[in-house]
Scaffold this active site. Sequence first.
Site, PDB file in Angstrom:
ATOM      1  N   GLY A   1     -15.788  -9.030  22.811  1.00  0.00           N
ATOM      2  CA  GLY A   1     -14.615  -8.347  23.360  1.00  0.00           C
ATOM      3  C   GLY A   1     -13.542  -8.067  22.337  1.00  0.00           C
ATOM      4  O   GLY A   1     -12.372  -8.080  22.660  1.00  0.00           O
TER       5      GLY A   1
ATOM      6  N   ALA B   1     -14.043  -3.348  19.033  1.00  0.00           N
ATOM      7  CA  ALA B   1     -15.240  -2.537  19.292  1.00  0.00           C
ATOM      8  C   ALA B   1     -15.670  -2.667  20.745  1.00  0.00           C
ATOM      9  O   ALA B   1     -15.952  -1.680  21.416  1.00  0.00           O
ATOM     10  CB  ALA B   1     -16.369  -2.967  18.360  1.00  0.00           C
TER      11      ALA B   1
ATOM     12  N   LYS C   1       1.476   6.682  11.135  1.00  0.00           N
ATOM     13  CA  LYS C   1       0.936   6.581   9.786  1.00  0.00           C
ATOM     14  C   LYS C   1       0.658   7.975   9.246  1.00  0.00           C
ATOM     15  O   LYS C   1      -0.089   8.739   9.844  1.00  0.00           O
ATOM     16  CB  LYS C   1      -0.361   5.757   9.812  1.00  0.00           C
ATOM     17  CG  LYS C   1      -1.068   5.739   8.472  1.00  0.00           C
ATOM     18  CD  LYS C   1      -2.345   4.927   8.501  1.00  0.00           C
ATOM     19  CE  LYS C   1      -3.099   5.113   7.186  1.00  0.00           C
ATOM     20  NZ  LYS C   1      -4.390   4.452   7.163  1.00  0.00           N
TER      21      LYS C   1
ATOM     22  N   ILE D   1     -12.196   1.408  12.566  1.00  0.00           N
ATOM     23  CA  ILE D   1     -12.087   1.851  13.956  1.00  0.00           C
ATOM     24  C   ILE D   1     -12.718   3.223  14.127  1.00  0.00           C
ATOM     25  O   ILE D   1     -13.348   3.513  15.136  1.00  0.00           O
ATOM     26  CB  ILE D   1     -10.611   1.817  14.412  1.00  0.00           C
ATOM     27  CG1 ILE D   1     -10.241   0.352  14.692  1.00  0.00           C
ATOM     28  CG2 ILE D   1     -10.373   2.685  15.639  1.00  0.00           C
ATOM     29  CD1 ILE D   1      -8.855   0.136  15.228  1.00  0.00           C
TER      30      ILE D   1
END
Lengths: 503, 482
Positions: free
Chosen positions: A14, A17, A80, A348
């Site tokens: 958990g 991902a 960002k 990610i």
Amino acid sequence: MNSNRIERIVIVGGGTAGWMAAAALSRFLAHGNTRIRLVESEEIGTIGVGEATIPPIRTFNALLGIDEADFLRATRGTYKLGIEFVDWGQPGQRYFHPFGRYGRDIAGIDFHQLYLRERQRRPLPQIESFCVSAVAARAGRFGRPQSDPVHPEHDFNYAYHFDASLYAAYLRKYAEHLGVQRIEGKVEEVVLDPQSGFVQALQLTGERRVEGELFIDCSGFRGLLIEQALASGYENWQHWLPCDRAVAVPSASAGLPEPYTRSTARLAGWQWRIPLQHRIGNGLVYASPFMQAAEAERTLMDNLPAQALAPPRHLNFVTGRRKLAWNRNVVALGLSAGFIEPLESTSIHLIQLGIAKLLALFPDRRFEPLERDEYNRAMQTAFEAVRDFVILHYKLSARSDSAFWSYCGNMSVPESLERKLALFRGRGRNLRCEGELFGLTSWVAVMLGQGVWPEDYDPSADALDEGKVGALIDHVQGSINQTVLTFPGHLDFLQRSGGAATK
Amino acid sequence: MSDGRRLVLVVGSGTAAAMAATAIARSLPDIRVVRLDDGEEDALDELLGASRPSVRAFHGALGVDEAEVVERTRASYRLGTRVSGWSDIPYFRGHGMYGESVSGVSFHHLWLRAHSRGTVAPFDSFSISASLASQSRFAAPSSQRESPLAGLDYGLQLNLPAYAQALRSLGRAAGVEEIHGNIAAILQSSDGGCIRALKLADGRELAADLYIDASGHAAGVRRALPWRWIDWNASLPVDRLLFSRPAANQIPPVSDDLVALAAGWRYEARLQDATVHLLAYSSAHETDDQARATFHHAAGTAPRDQPVVLRQGRLEDPWAGNCVAIGSAAVSLEPSAASSLHAVCRHLDRLIACWPGHDSRATPAEIAYFNRRTALGSDRLRDFVQLPYLLNQRPEALWRAAAAGPVSAELARDLALFRERGRLSIHDEDGFERDEWLASLIGLGVIPRRIDPVAAELPMSKIQQRLEAISTGLRQLMETLQ
């Protein structure tokens, strides 16, 4: 109705991902016929290395229908605009890898070629001065990208920094709302079908058994299903990317949060700095053959922007890729599928890409080799493209002040990267290939930033009038500076747009 | 003949050579461009004026006004090809979009879903190009996103002799010099890896920094250096062509026609002042005399000259040393998919992108890049051209053999993936649009076993609504164009 439809999906783990997969699958298989369960244990900590992202994360969030301000508040996120690289060329040198583009093209000729040509006539500032995101980042400002056909140089792109465990919690809420069932427990045994070798069920602590047709392995480096149960194999890339350890620590904020990530090269690796709303994420990635853990920790702690908020945590990893990220009825996502150090914030993204490919190639209970092969081929291409781009930074470093940097400067690189380097060294050319994540701006940023000045510029740039090109270059720089002046400060923007968390 | 500038010698008398010389002179200043015209046109190349959207990009890069080309050279707009005889139902292989996607799901999945439920209008009835072509109409693409015309794309049906002439005068204006003469010998460097000079029949010697072989299928200059030919005749069995180009005076349609026959196919393109008839056949399945009769019957006119022998395939390395082969000198394909001018445009675009620097020497990296990408592009063209051969539903010997012909690993994988899932992979250097692949696959009767899982779960009513809305939009547009 397809009688072979998959009705039970089990996600193991958990972390980021696992919950990204749960959220996306529950959103796109929302027809009530598929049961999605996620097994995780509070005992097993999750690794939040992926706190900085790249622009495609916005597409992922948008597909889930996530509101940006709500998401930033919940994850203490910041904007960002790119990454600042410090000391990667010669010590003391800085350059910026921006999300966006340089200037504007004329008659199909890339701006950087015009820049290279003009630079032979007169001194010019670093190429980042011609990119809105870089200029805004340096000024600590942020605004929305503007798509203006008259001023193409005003367009740019952005991503986020966020607390990965808060993001996982956010997606958990989302997924549970759509019916994903979370099971607290530790996997004791992976039960395989004796005939097919497919995973049949997970045996959990306390005599519980979770059965499914499709299993998604988000269990982290160890690859509980994909490797420990199915032995899918791992391709090791450490000879190209020798860093194998990291030490991470959060610190207090130091002034206003910058709208960019910083990566500072150190004697045997590099240090990250990821500003969030409420703190700064810091870490040192290093190569253990060249640096002891104690020295790494000292290097990190001596170079914190403000006081540490927790004791440092040490991590090990092996850079590489799972040979079969999809094997039988198991698909690995996240660290169980492979790992490339977070130098370009791609962790990610590779999860997101795996989810998108899985959805597009979603199997049925027959598990045709066709889908699996296509998935594995696509993921291999994606991993290798990111790998090459990350290797580039090490290979190009002009540092020779440690055994580590000497190794990097002398190592051989993949043939695919060798070709890219040769083309750029010759005439500043970057010719993009299938499946490449990083585009022209990114390659130019790192090449020029780390001192690869092409021997020549593209001769087709000579077709343009010198005076006009010179004037355009000045105009672009001026108009970018003007645009950035209309942007509020980063924190200001967060507050105005509702993204700032209330304490 | 040196004035300090680098010299590029383009060899060829036809359209490809005119395009090459003009493009190089326009894109690269400080280069002396000389075109050697040996008077030997490639008859087949000069017949094939059907071009794809790539020709418009070529014009854009040259700063050539498209309307002026159409007007001055009597060209016309081209939206695609009507294809018949391969499968039960004719289909339209058009440029531009087929339908519109819904929440990230590609349109063809919606269409396939509706198809699996029973009645749905043919796939190409959702294409703006096909709709316009069915009424022989043309309209410019729109920049308004809601308009069906936003998805339109097109090429040109070029009137080749006039087009080549127009490009030559543009070239002269940009400084291209023209020399007429026949090549008597090609002199090599001492190591045999480069060309030192071309010796003409009248004794002159032409030495250049770079030689561009745009002479057509013969590729005589490039073949003076080491070369290897990759033959495709096993997968593409057509090896003879008959043609004629009778004068006409007509309003040209916006599409051309491709019709499968027992031992090959025929093609017809109507221009303002001429009609192009082609018959392609396999000499193993039809004699030249039989083909001549077939041609006469279909075209209503006799073929010009003897049949042209077609060797389909490509050079392994179009660029060697200081010599680059472009167009049909580099890749030879049967003209069933308008690939001939397309290849010239792609090769020139790539060549200019890889152009040797100011020191006039190409680096091995650039040569390797050009060769690798050109090979990729050529192989994709071949795969696309082979598609109707593989998927045909005809009973004749040629067609049964072609359906079982050798297939590249990429095409085999793509076909398997499409048959199973309706998915198309993206490939580097794919010269055809995604929707053109889809129109061909579906037109040839391939119905995937399963579709995108997201599309499979969309409510049927939403899909029907969307299909209806697209049809209505197209219908209304066609009415306003009446």
